[in-house]
Design a protein around this motif. Structure first.
Motif, PDB file in Angstrom:
ATOM      1  N   GLY A 139       0.812  -1.214   0.000  1.00  0.00           N
ATOM      2  CA  GLY A 139       0.000   0.000   0.000  1.00  0.00           C
ATOM      3  C   GLY A 139       0.847   1.266   0.000  1.00  0.00           C
ATOM      4  N   LEU A 140       1.915   1.268   0.790  1.00  0.00           N
ATOM      5  CA  LEU A 140       2.801   2.427   0.820  1.00  0.00           C
ATOM      6  C   LEU A 140       3.521   2.619  -0.511  1.00  0.00           C
ATOM      7  CD1 LEU A 140       4.374   1.996   4.383  1.00  0.00           C
ATOM      8  CD2 LEU A 140       2.709   3.717   3.688  1.00  0.00           C
ATOM      9  N   LEU A 141       3.949   1.517  -1.121  1.00  0.00           N
ATOM     10  CA  LEU A 141       4.636   1.617  -2.403  1.00  0.00           C
ATOM     11  C   LEU A 141       3.712   2.153  -3.495  1.00  0.00           C
ATOM     12  CD1 LEU A 141       6.809  -1.639  -2.462  1.00  0.00           C
ATOM     13  CD2 LEU A 141       7.630   0.721  -2.407  1.00  0.00           C
ATOM     14  N   LEU A 142       2.454   1.742  -3.481  1.00  0.00           N
ATOM     15  CA  LEU A 142       1.507   2.237  -4.480  1.00  0.00           C
ATOM     16  C   LEU A 142       1.310   3.750  -4.353  1.00  0.00           C
ATOM     17  CD1 LEU A 142      -1.210  -0.589  -4.463  1.00  0.00           C
ATOM     18  CD2 LEU A 142       0.513  -0.130  -6.222  1.00  0.00           C
ATOM     19  N   ALA A 143       1.203   4.228  -3.108  1.00  0.00           N
ATOM     20  CA  ALA A 143       1.052   5.672  -2.903  1.00  0.00           C
ATOM     21  C   ALA A 143       2.318   6.422  -3.311  1.00  0.00           C
ATOM     22  CB  ALA A 143       0.722   5.955  -1.437  1.00  0.00           C
ATOM     23  N   TRP A 144       3.472   5.821  -3.032  1.00  0.00           N
ATOM     24  CA  TRP A 144       4.753   6.464  -3.341  1.00  0.00           C
ATOM     25  C   TRP A 144       5.032   6.466  -4.842  1.00  0.00           C
ATOM     26  CZ3 TRP A 144      10.184   4.408  -1.557  1.00  0.00           C
ATOM     27  CH2 TRP A 144      11.118   5.442  -1.668  1.00  0.00           C
ATOM     28  N   ALA A 145       4.624   5.401  -5.527  1.00  0.00           N
ATOM     29  CA  ALA A 145       4.943   5.266  -6.948  1.00  0.00           C
ATOM     30  C   ALA A 145       4.047   6.117  -7.836  1.00  0.00           C
ATOM     31  CB  ALA A 145       4.843   3.795  -7.367  1.00  0.00           C
ATOM     32  N   MET A 146       2.904   6.554  -7.333  1.00  0.00           N
ATOM     33  CA  MET A 146       1.989   7.334  -8.168  1.00  0.00           C
ATOM     34  C   MET A 146       2.595   8.709  -8.468  1.00  0.00           C
ATOM     35  SD  MET A 146      -2.040   8.303  -7.548  1.00  0.00           S
ATOM     36  CE  MET A 146      -2.503   6.573  -7.613  1.00  0.00           C
ATOM     37  N   PRO A 147       2.618   9.121  -9.727  1.00  0.00           N
ATOM     38  CA  PRO A 147       3.147  10.450 -10.055  1.00  0.00           C
ATOM     39  C   PRO A 147       2.361  11.545  -9.349  1.00  0.00           C
ATOM     40  CG  PRO A 147       2.901   9.117 -12.032  1.00  0.00           C
ATOM     41  CD  PRO A 147       2.232   8.361 -10.929  1.00  0.00           C
ATOM     42  N   PRO A 148       3.026  12.625  -8.935  1.00  0.00           N
ATOM     43  CA  PRO A 148       2.324  13.698  -8.211  1.00  0.00           C
ATOM     44  C   PRO A 148       1.141  14.274  -8.973  1.00  0.00           C
ATOM     45  CG  PRO A 148       4.695  13.979  -8.039  1.00  0.00           C
ATOM     46  CD  PRO A 148       4.475  12.863  -9.017  1.00  0.00           C
ATOM     47  N   LEU A 149       1.263  14.421 -10.296  1.00  0.00           N
ATOM     48  CA  LEU A 149       0.163  14.978 -11.067  1.00  0.00           C
ATOM     49  C   LEU A 149      -1.035  14.036 -11.060  1.00  0.00           C
ATOM     50  CD1 LEU A 149      -0.948  17.176 -12.868  1.00  0.00           C
ATOM     51  CD2 LEU A 149       0.124  16.063 -14.830  1.00  0.00           C
ATOM     52  N   ALA A 151      -1.733  11.764  -8.789  1.00  0.00           N
ATOM     53  CA  ALA A 151      -2.296  11.750  -7.439  1.00  0.00           C
ATOM     54  C   ALA A 151      -3.151  12.994  -7.195  1.00  0.00           C
ATOM     55  CB  ALA A 151      -1.171  11.680  -6.412  1.00  0.00           C
ATOM     56  N   THR A 152      -2.706  14.137  -7.693  1.00  0.00           N
ATOM     57  CA  THR A 152      -3.471  15.368  -7.505  1.00  0.00           C
ATOM     58  C   THR A 152      -4.791  15.312  -8.260  1.00  0.00           C
ATOM     59  OG1 THR A 152      -1.373  16.565  -7.315  1.00  0.00           O
ATOM     60  CG2 THR A 152      -3.358  17.868  -7.657  1.00  0.00           C
ATOM     61  N   VAL A 153      -4.776  14.735  -9.459  1.00  0.00           N
ATOM     62  CA  VAL A 153      -6.022  14.611 -10.231  1.00  0.00           C
ATOM     63  C   VAL A 153      -7.009  13.703  -9.499  1.00  0.00           C
ATOM     64  CG1 VAL A 153      -7.011  13.723 -12.371  1.00  0.00           C
ATOM     65  CG2 VAL A 153      -4.921  15.086 -12.445  1.00  0.00           C
ATOM     66  N   VAL A 154      -6.526  12.589  -8.970  1.00  0.00           N
ATOM     67  CA  VAL A 154      -7.407  11.653  -8.244  1.00  0.00           C
ATOM     68  C   VAL A 154      -8.002  12.322  -7.017  1.00  0.00           C
ATOM     69  CG1 VAL A 154      -7.470   9.504  -6.942  1.00  0.00           C
ATOM     70  CG2 VAL A 154      -6.223   9.609  -9.101  1.00  0.00           C
ATOM     71  N   TRP A 155      -7.161  12.957  -6.209  1.00  0.00           N
ATOM     72  CA  TRP A 155      -7.661  13.627  -5.018  1.00  0.00           C
ATOM     73  C   TRP A 155      -8.540  14.819  -5.385  1.00  0.00           C
ATOM     74  CZ3 TRP A 155      -7.724  12.017  -0.143  1.00  0.00           C
ATOM     75  CH2 TRP A 155      -6.860  10.987   0.226  1.00  0.00           C
ATOM     76  N   GLY A 156      -8.270  15.465  -6.517  1.00  0.00           N
ATOM     77  CA  GLY A 156      -9.131  16.549  -6.966  1.00  0.00           C
ATOM     78  C   GLY A 156     -10.537  16.073  -7.258  1.00  0.00           C
ATOM     79  N   TRP A 157     -10.669  14.867  -7.831  1.00  0.00           N
ATOM     80  CA  TRP A 157     -11.992  14.297  -8.073  1.00  0.00           C
ATOM     81  C   TRP A 157     -12.664  13.894  -6.766  1.00  0.00           C
ATOM     82  CZ3 TRP A 157     -15.017  14.841 -11.991  1.00  0.00           C
ATOM     83  CH2 TRP A 157     -14.485  15.048 -13.268  1.00  0.00           C
ATOM     84  N   ILE A 158     -11.889  13.420  -5.804  1.00  0.00           N
ATOM     85  CA  ILE A 158     -12.462  13.053  -4.506  1.00  0.00           C
ATOM     86  C   ILE A 158     -13.078  14.275  -3.821  1.00  0.00           C
ATOM     87  CG2 ILE A 158     -11.887  12.238  -2.175  1.00  0.00           C
ATOM     88  CD1 ILE A 158      -9.823  10.390  -3.436  1.00  0.00           C
ATOM     89  N   PHE A 159     -12.429  15.437  -3.976  1.00  0.00           N
ATOM     90  CA  PHE A 159     -12.938  16.675  -3.373  1.00  0.00           C
ATOM     91  C   PHE A 159     -13.681  17.535  -4.407  1.00  0.00           C
ATOM     92  CE2 PHE A 159      -9.726  15.511  -0.268  1.00  0.00           C
ATOM     93  CZ  PHE A 159     -10.306  15.882   0.937  1.00  0.00           C
ATOM     94  N   ASP A 160     -14.149  16.937  -5.485  1.00  0.00           N
ATOM     95  CA  ASP A 160     -14.840  17.692  -6.527  1.00  0.00           C
ATOM     96  C   ASP A 160     -16.103  18.361  -5.976  1.00  0.00           C
ATOM     97  OD1 ASP A 160     -15.026  18.215  -9.555  1.00  0.00           O
ATOM     98  OD2 ASP A 160     -17.017  17.463  -9.049  1.00  0.00           O
ATOM     99  N   THR A 161     -16.420  19.542  -6.543  1.00  0.00           N
ATOM    100  CA  THR A 161     -17.539  20.333  -6.033  1.00  0.00           C
ATOM    101  C   THR A 161     -18.873  19.617  -6.200  1.00  0.00           C
ATOM    102  OG1 THR A 161     -16.350  22.363  -6.558  1.00  0.00           O
ATOM    103  CG2 THR A 161     -18.725  22.540  -6.220  1.00  0.00           C
ATOM    104  N   TRP A 201       0.223  12.220   2.048  1.00  0.00           N
ATOM    105  CA  TRP A 201      -0.111  10.873   1.591  1.00  0.00           C
ATOM    106  C   TRP A 201       1.005  10.281   0.724  1.00  0.00           C
ATOM    107  CZ3 TRP A 201      -1.628   9.239  -3.510  1.00  0.00           C
ATOM    108  CH2 TRP A 201      -2.125   7.945  -3.567  1.00  0.00           C
ATOM    109  N   GLN A 202       1.637  11.125  -0.082  1.00  0.00           N
ATOM    110  CA  GLN A 202       2.728  10.637  -0.921  1.00  0.00           C
ATOM    111  C   GLN A 202       4.091  10.730  -0.246  1.00  0.00           C
ATOM    112  OE1 GLN A 202       2.179  12.517  -5.003  1.00  0.00           O
ATOM    113  NE2 GLN A 202       2.264  10.322  -5.434  1.00  0.00           N
ATOM    114  N   GLY A 203       4.211  11.522   0.812  1.00  0.00           N
ATOM    115  CA  GLY A 203       5.502  11.684   1.467  1.00  0.00           C
ATOM    116  C   GLY A 203       5.775  10.685   2.569  1.00  0.00           C
ATOM    117  N   ILE A 204       4.716  10.153   3.185  1.00  0.00           N
ATOM    118  CA  ILE A 204       4.898   9.221   4.304  1.00  0.00           C
ATOM    119  C   ILE A 204       5.616   7.939   3.901  1.00  0.00           C
ATOM    120  CG2 ILE A 204       3.555   7.620   5.754  1.00  0.00           C
ATOM    121  CD1 ILE A 204       1.807   9.902   6.574  1.00  0.00           C
ATOM    122  N   PRO A 205       5.345   7.337   2.736  1.00  0.00           N
ATOM    123  CA  PRO A 205       6.023   6.073   2.405  1.00  0.00           C
ATOM    124  C   PRO A 205       7.545   6.142   2.466  1.00  0.00           C
ATOM    125  CG  PRO A 205       4.180   6.403   0.928  1.00  0.00           C
ATOM    126  CD  PRO A 205       4.311   7.652   1.728  1.00  0.00           C
TER     127      PRO A 205
END
Length: 327
Positions: A139-149, A151-161, A201-205
């Protein structure tokens, strides 16, 4: 003045086989012999660093004291020397002081959360069984391996208006429509909350794996002795684990400080999804959004960032070395 003599030491040290091996080439400078072989091996790396890091840094510092603009580059004319005018301008005009304070505050919050979260994950992994530890590592490796862009798009959809999971979940829990159409990115404080979640989320791994490796090097006998002496878990962590982990914690602290002060992708991507750039800019995005071709101003901002990073790193390393000398 004649050049230092190049000496080849043919005198040798006796070996087990009885043969004598010649000593390596060395240069004698003021009575001190400097071996050539180590410097010859380091030469390619030093040249590469000088070309890739040294030269751009020197050019940036020179440009920060000039009014170099894109017109100078297009016409081939030299820039005028303006002294410290660029530095005075960025601190006295515009919103650079606010951006600098925001960046430093965000850096402190992110670094603390990543270090604490990484240490907790590292301690947890030492207590888990092999199967659970493997699952957590994946789980940590998956979060770490995801490109920052990404990850930001995914989290942006999670917090979508309108279609975000967070708004739907809050409406479901409260049994109302209060959070329907609620924008998390329009408000600077909630924008920073979303940004902190993504970066942490991406820095902890990285911190978790580094601390877990360091925790494995602590002798078990020392921890058992402290436990038999009646030390509480917090006391064992403070007086046993922390001294053994001091160098590792310092390295992670310095790296996270540098990375968190240089964040750009996550901030810029969230701003493109609806955040107010004027109220959420950090040093990276502020530098990017400067006027086209204002190389003197942008170079001055870059020099300030470099000095900040060097100062923070030097302070942390110096304190660690001083503590080691006192032990």
């Amino acid at each position: 003045m004649s050049a230092p003599p190049l000496e080849r030491q043919s005198a040798a040290r006796p070996t087990k086989s009885g043969k004598r091996q010649p000593k390596p080439f060395s240069i004698t400078v003021r009575g001190h012999k400097i071996p050539i072989a180590p410097w010859a091996l380091l030469a390619p790396s030093l040249i590469l660093l000088a070309v890739m890091v040294g030269y751009p840094t020197i050019v940036m510092v020179i440009n920060s004291f000039s009014d170099y603009q894109i017109k100078n580059k297009m016409t081939g004319t030299p820039a005028n020397f303006v002294g410290f005018d660029n530095y005075i301008a960025i601190f006295s005009k515009g919103d650079f002081p606010a951006v600098l304070a925001r960046s430093l505050g965000l850096m402190v919050v992110l670094t603390i959360l990543i270090l604490v979260g990484g240490m907790l994950c590292g301690l947890l992994m030492t207590k888990l069984t092999k199967g659970w530890r493997l699952l957590v590592s994946i789980g940590l490796l998956l979060a770490w391996a995801m490109p920052p862009l990404s990850a930001t798009v995914v989290w942006g959809w999670i917090f979508d208006t309108n279609y975000g999971l967070v708004n739907w979940l809050l409406n479901t829990i409260t049994g109302s429509e209060t959070f329907y159409g609620h924008s998390w990115l329009m408000n600077p404080w909630s924008f920073m909350m979303v940004l902190v979640i993504i970066v942490v989320w991406q820095g902890i791994p990285f911190a978790a794996f580094t601390f877990y490796a360091g925790l494995g090097q602590i002798p078990g006998e020392v921890l058992e002795a402290a436990q038999l002496d009646g030390a509480t878990p917090w006391q064992r962590f403070r007086f046993v684990v922390t001294p053994y982990m001091r160098n590792i914690i310092t390295v992670v602290l310095i790296l996270e400080t540098i990375w968190n002060l240089r964040i750009f992708t996550q901030v810029y991507a969230l701003q493109q999804r609806g955040g107010l750039a004027s109220e959420t800019n950090v040093l990276g995005t502020y530098l990017f959004r400067q006027g086209l071709g204002e190389f003197g101003i942008t170079a001055a901002i870059g020099v300030v960032m470099v000095l900040l990073l060097m100062g923070i790193s030097y302070f942390n390393v110096r304190n660690t070395l001083k503590e080691e000398e006192e032990l």
